[in-house]
Motif scaffolding. Structure first.
Motif, PDB file in Angstrom:
ATOM      1  N   THR A  59      66.960 -55.963   3.256  1.00 50.11           N
ATOM      2  CA  THR A  59      67.147 -54.598   3.735  1.00 50.11           C
ATOM      3  C   THR A  59      65.801 -53.971   4.068  1.00 50.11           C
ATOM      4  N   VAL A  60      65.841 -52.980   4.938  1.00 51.85           N
ATOM      5  CA  VAL A  60      64.685 -52.147   5.233  1.00 51.85           C
ATOM      6  C   VAL A  60      65.144 -50.701   5.101  1.00 51.85           C
ATOM      7  N   THR A  61      64.475 -49.927   4.244  1.00 49.75           N
ATOM      8  CA  THR A  61      64.841 -48.532   4.027  1.00 49.75           C
ATOM      9  C   THR A  61      63.751 -47.639   4.598  1.00 49.75           C
ATOM     10  N   VAL A  62      64.167 -46.714   5.456  1.00 48.64           N
ATOM     11  CA  VAL A  62      63.227 -45.801   6.099  1.00 48.64           C
ATOM     12  C   VAL A  62      63.534 -44.386   5.642  1.00 48.64           C
ATOM     13  N   ALA A  63      62.557 -43.738   4.973  1.00 50.40           N
ATOM     14  CA  ALA A  63      62.742 -42.382   4.471  1.00 50.40           C
ATOM     15  C   ALA A  63      62.374 -41.364   5.542  1.00 50.40           C
ATOM     16  N   VAL A  64      63.222 -40.331   5.703  1.00 52.37           N
ATOM     17  CA  VAL A  64      62.979 -39.254   6.666  1.00 52.37           C
ATOM     18  C   VAL A  64      63.275 -37.926   5.976  1.00 52.37           C
TER      19      VAL A  64
END
Length: 467
Positions: A59-64
């Protein structure tokens, strides 16, 4: 002897053919390229937001920020293993409002990575008073309701609070507070903040209950917890209880008009033996449950809880749904179009009033749209000569005793009821795979049809209780 000689001749012939067959070679080296790495090593979106890569779970988690439009985000940087190629390149614009999959290929090997967007969040995840009374949290309205026995002193109660990762809350967890009036709790994290209003309600005899296998609401699986939380926030004087509570007589059910059980099991249940093994507490409570049902308490049974109707004695033939399956939450399918079931002939039934309908399709109930992740957990009645002796719907009604209310695309019965009889209560069953409360990794708040799941449930409760 002749038989042995024939076998020897065949063996020799096979060996000669193997050694002389065109195209064979002493070089057994494969042309497949299987030794290349297939990692995503870096991912950046909109020139600002860097992904956190989890190689174990792919998985790749991108915080915004808390409020951020993810419908059209540009991939401004992506790096992969040497010699590998990704299905997405820098400059591509994707809709990250739902998980996107990036395939990394190196020769003849590949890995799929799921990219998830994580907005900053400041949430209260659990709230308990005096380490005994669990609050019911409405994350949309930012309210928490705690029901306690009327004998409890609510002027001096200690909250135990858990929040989303990194968030802080005031007043702080562990501080004694007077809950005679609603109390506001402020939770904060980075760009996110929220104010939750906590209301404590002294109550002893609920008029509606959600019953489950777990000791407390917070111990339910996500699908069941989502359903139970909705009920306690939307149905007056409702309460969560366990089947052990029912069996032990811990809760005063003398005023209870409706009991709802929504049973989810990852991977599904397709026979009564599996149901009994999955729900022993419900089986152990049958004596008390039959007594309540036979004395007028109504039940809403959804998903695999529909099996319980046979155990309660509501059916004529003792059968359970005969065509059932399901997936697991984390690996459920993301749908490519709106899902529905058919209600033709029953459009005027109380179950189907005031729903969001698709224009011109009054004979269908839609429950979620494109991008929703569903387990498609289904407990239905397949009708036909090879399915439990139910050649037609009429045969099913006569032999089984149910009343069909909704149908799958192949005509299977996915919603039905058992009408009240003598002193017994009524039962409504919904087993359609479209009836789904929780979508793993998906924010369904903007789904134009998903509110129909709650409205169907509210309609069923109102119908059964005569409201």
């Amino acid at each position: 002897m002749k038989s042995i000689l024939n076998k020897l001749n065949l063996l020799v012939l096979g060996t000669v053919l193997l050694l002389t067959f065109p195209g064979c070679s002493d070089d057994n080296t494969s042309d497949l390229k299987l030794d290349g790495d297939t990692w995503i090593t870096a991912l950046e979106l909109n020139d600002t937001y860097t992904g956190v890569i989890d190689r174990t779970n792919k998985t790749v988690t991108v915080a915004v920020p808390e409020v951020y439009d993810t419908n059209a985000m540009k991939v401004t940087g992506i790096e992969v293993s040497e010699g590998a190629e990704a299905s997405v390149k820098a400059g591509d614009v994707l809709n990250f409002s739902f998980p996107q999959v990036i395939k990394v290929t190196n020769g003849n090997v590949f890995l799929d990575y799921t990219v998830n967007i994580k907005h900053d969040e400041a949430r209260i995840l659990s709230f308990k008073l005096n380490d005994a009374y669990a609050g019911v949290i409405d994350q949309t309205k930012h309210t928490i309701t705690v029901r306690v026995p009327s004998s409890v002193n609510i002027k001096n109660m200690v909250p135990i609070i858990t929040t989303s990762a990194g968030a802080t809350v005031m007043p702080a967890s562990g501080q004694a507070i007077d809950f005679s009036n609603p109390v506001e709790f402020t939770v904060s994290y980075n760009t996110a903040s929220a104010v939750y209003t906590v209301t404590v309600i002294p109550t002893d005899a609920p008029s509606a209950v959600y019953v489950g296998l777990a000791a407390t609401l917070n111990e339910l699986n996500p699908e069941e917890k989502e359903a139970a939380t909705w009920m306690l926030n939307n149905i007056a004087n409702s309460q969560y209880i366990s089947f052990e509570d029912v069996q032990a007589g811990r809760v005063d059910l003398s005023e209870c008009e409706i009991m709802w059980w929504h049973l989810h099991i990852d991977g599904g249940i397709d026979n009564m033996d599996k149901f009994e093994k999955a729900a022993p507490a419900a089986i152990n409570a049958l004596v008390k449950m039959k007594d309540l049902y036979n004395n007028g308490m109504n039940l809403l049974l959804t998903r695999y809880a529909t099996y319980y109707a046979a155990k309660l004695g509501a059916t004529l033939d003792g059968n359970n749904p005969n065509n059932c399956w399901g997936q697991s939450e984390e690996s459920g399918e993301i749908v490519g179009g709106a899902w529905n079931f058919f209600i033709q002939g029953h459009e005027s039934h109380a179950l189907y009033q005031n729903l969001v309908m698709n224009s011109g399709e009054t004979d269908k109930v839609y429950t979620f749209d494109t991008g929703y992740r569903t387990t498609n957990s289904t407990a239905q009645w397949h009708i036909g000569s090879d399915w439990g002796g139910y050649a037609t719907n009429e045969v099913w009604r006569t032999n089984h005793g149910g009343v069909d209310l909704g149908y799958g695309g192949d005509g299977a019965i996915v919603a039905w009821e058992y009408l009240p009889k003598d002193s017994r209560g009524g039962i409504v069953c919904i087993g359609s795979g479209c009836y789904d409360w929780y979508a793993y990794g998906i924010d369904a708040s903007a789904d134009k049809y998903h509110g129909n799941v709650a409205k169907l449930t509210e309609n069923a409760i109102d119908y059964l209780t005569g409201k």
